[in-house]
Design an enzyme around this catalytic site. Sequence first.
Site, short mmCIF file in Angstrom:
data_model
loop_
_atom_site.label_atom_id
_atom_site.label_comp_id
_atom_site.label_asym_id
_atom_site.label_seq_id
_atom_site.Cartn_x
_atom_site.Cartn_y
_atom_site.Cartn_z
N ASP A 203 38.85 31.90 35.02
CA ASP A 203 38.71 33.35 35.02
C ASP A 203 40.00 33.97 35.56
OD1 ASP A 203 36.36 35.48 34.66
OD2 ASP A 203 37.46 36.06 36.45
N TYR A 333 40.69 44.34 37.69
CA TYR A 333 40.66 44.71 36.27
C TYR A 333 41.52 45.95 36.03
CZ TYR A 333 36.78 41.44 35.69
OH TYR A 333 36.00 40.30 35.65
N HIS A 386 31.53 29.08 31.68
CA HIS A 386 32.60 29.78 32.37
C HIS A 386 32.81 29.32 33.80
CE1 HIS A 386 35.41 33.08 32.74
NE2 HIS A 386 34.77 33.57 33.78
#
Length: 408
Positions: A203, A333, A386
């Site tokens: 990630d 982000y 993930h």
Amino acid sequence: MRAFLACAVLLAGSFVPLIAAQSQDSSAVVPFKISIPNEILTDLKVRLARTRFPDELSGAGWDYGTNLDYLKQLVTYWRDRFDWRKEERRLNQWPQFKTRVDGLDIHFMHRRSAVPNALPLVMIHGWPGSFYEFTRIADRLVDPVRFGGRTEDAFHVVAVSLPGYAFSDKPRDPGFSPEKMGTIVATVMKRLGYERYGVQGGDWGSVVGRMTALNDAPHVVGLHANFCTTGAPAGVADPNAGVPPAELERVRQRQRSMQNELAYFQIQSTKPQTLGYGLNDSPAGLAAWIVEKFRAWCDCEGDVERKFTKDDLLTNISLYWMTQTITSSTRIYFENQRAGAAANSRRVTAPMACAVFPKDIVFSTRRWMEAQNNLTRWTEMPRGGHFAAMEEPELLTDDIRAFFRPLR
């Protein structure tokens, strides 16, 4: 948060000289122990007991978001059965430390192998994960013989909490992009005296790890990622030339599967502060936001507890709740969007490995990855999603060992 989080001296043999020597230095590495005050745990139970659940459409399942029945079960378990003190004791079995970098106290776990020439390895988490992800894999890396491995595959493991996550400080100013975080990771490794080290991450950890490998290239011997993502190379007549059709179809398939999974990305990339008001105030809301991602992104056929127990899920969620870091964690982000693509376009020269898990959220072709990186290993995993360190610790461990074996 410092008023709430108590530090205690946890000196381990080889660290005593380092701590003593740097105790008056701004670059000191200081022992840390998790100790959440009782008031926070009491407040959590009160809030969980007063949760005001929304309605849900008949037969909705998980189609509209987190399923109401499952969230009620999770909230009830969190309130009545989850034992934070037990999890806290387990986490505190790992030596933990803090050091101040760029004005922030950075938290990390650090366990040295008993093997003197073990390779240092820094492991970097992403969102909505934490350093907790690596507790299922780190012992395998530190002490390979105990898990059926070879002595020469031992690592000294450092698991960093990124700025704004868990027990690391929250940035107070804009600009903490993945590239800046990569520089912080490199500084931590330098403070620990490691001249040569490997990097591993998934990630955001793979993105921050890539920045570490770019900006600390003389010291990074290799980058191992279980989240390999890049677009088709620019500036070529046909970026898909030579790419197997099956890989291009896999790219499209993962894109289709994520079409209804990107709302979180949009809001966290544009308005993380607005989202944070609700998630920082409601533990049930926080749990709903995070557990949805664990369910959607794991290789579990829609049954999240096939891969993670409620204790696994709630330990990770509790780290966000008790440190009030959900808002600060999502800002990565926004900062990444603001930073743009300049850093991402640079080519990594250190050897790189991609561990490709079939149910991860994205897929980039091998040829595309080779255009941006010195890719020397590509492993197609038989299963996993993930959260590789938690879902498939044995598969991930074996691949890490194999990749770094010739780089020691």
